[in-house]
Design a protein around this motif. Structure first.
Motif: not given
Length: 263
Positions: A87-95, A186-198
């Motif tokens: 709920g803090l700006g980015w939904k983790d797709p693996f949650s 292995r997975h790799e994700t580019k984070i566009p929003t939230g605390e790890n933005r960019g």
């Protein structure tokens, strides 16, 4: 002076250069032998579970450490993505809600006061902050030193949608849960929003599903499990974890590529 012959052996005479060369060969072989890091025969891998989230800014260092641990053949390192940061700006797709419930059970079992990330749980016995390498390394070393002989665990693949799990007998008091986990290497994700933005974040052994498939009480047991959903969803690997009292000490573990089960 000639060397005395070896009693009972017909040993041909060797010139000094040949003897010296053989001595150098065996010395080099000794130095090149594997170090004491190798697991003792019959030892099970140490299970390390990292509770993490793509929405947590303090998690990336722990995620990187888990990737390092995953390269050790004596460790089954699992990336467990919780859902309470979504709920803090980015939904983790693996949650995964089941992962969050598992962590909460660990907190109660291990005497904690709250859930947090990044948290590492080692063999279901102890926990540490996932980015604290020294603390985690000590827990892994202690788990290796104190681990009792595990029961044998064999995973078979009689058909595309079925797994068989055979657990051998071993003295045990109580009941243990047999967990089946599906995970991707292995997975790799580019984070566009939230605390790890960019940031672009990489993960090892991302757990995609976890469920109980039976109970074990010390006697030899066999389970047949329908894995059509895991196979159809394309998950890469599976692990069987035998764990006392649901989320107590881990007794044994085995893993294999899920694609083998899909043949």
């Amino acid at each position: 002076m000639a060397r005395p012959a070896l009693a009972g052996c017909n040993v041909p005479a060797m010139k000094k250069p040949v003897i010296a060369a053989l001595a150098l060969f065996f010395a080099a072989a000794f130095l090149a032998a594997p170090s004491g890091r190798a697991e003792p025969r019959g030892a099970a891998p140490v299970v390390v579970e990292l509770f993490t989230s793509q929405g947590c800014s303090s998690c990336p260092p722990a995620d990187a450490y888990l990737r390092e641990l995953a390269r050790d053949p004596g460790i089954l390192a699992l990336s467990m993505h919780v859902d309470y940061w979504n709920g803090l700006g980015w939904k983790d797709p693996f949650s995964n809600r089941e992962v969050t419930l598992r962590q909460r059970d660990y907190v109660r079992r291990l005497g904690g006061h709250y859930t947090y990330t990044p948290q590492m749980v080692v063999m279901g016995r102890a926990q540490a902050t996932g980015s604290n390498r020294a603390d985690v390394a000590r827990l892994i070393a202690r788990a290796r030193a104190e681990a009792p002989p595990p029961p044998s665990i064999e995973i078979g693949h009689p058909s595309r949608d079925k797994l068989t799990i055979r657990i051998g007998a071993r003295p045990f008091v109580g009941r243990a849960t047999v967990w089946l986990l599906a995970y991707d290497s292995r997975h790799e994700t580019k984070i566009p929003t939230g605390e790890n933005r960019g940031k672009t974040l990489a993960y090892a052994n991302v757990v995609r599903s976890i469920r109980s498939v039976g109970q074990w009480a010390g006697a030899a047991a066999e389970f047949t499990v329908d894995v059509a959903k895991e196979v159809n969803d394309g998950y890469e690997n599976c692990a069987v974890i035998v764990q006392a009292d649901g989320v107590g000490p881990i007794i044994g573990v085995s893993s294999m590529p899920m694609r083998v089960a899909a043949r």
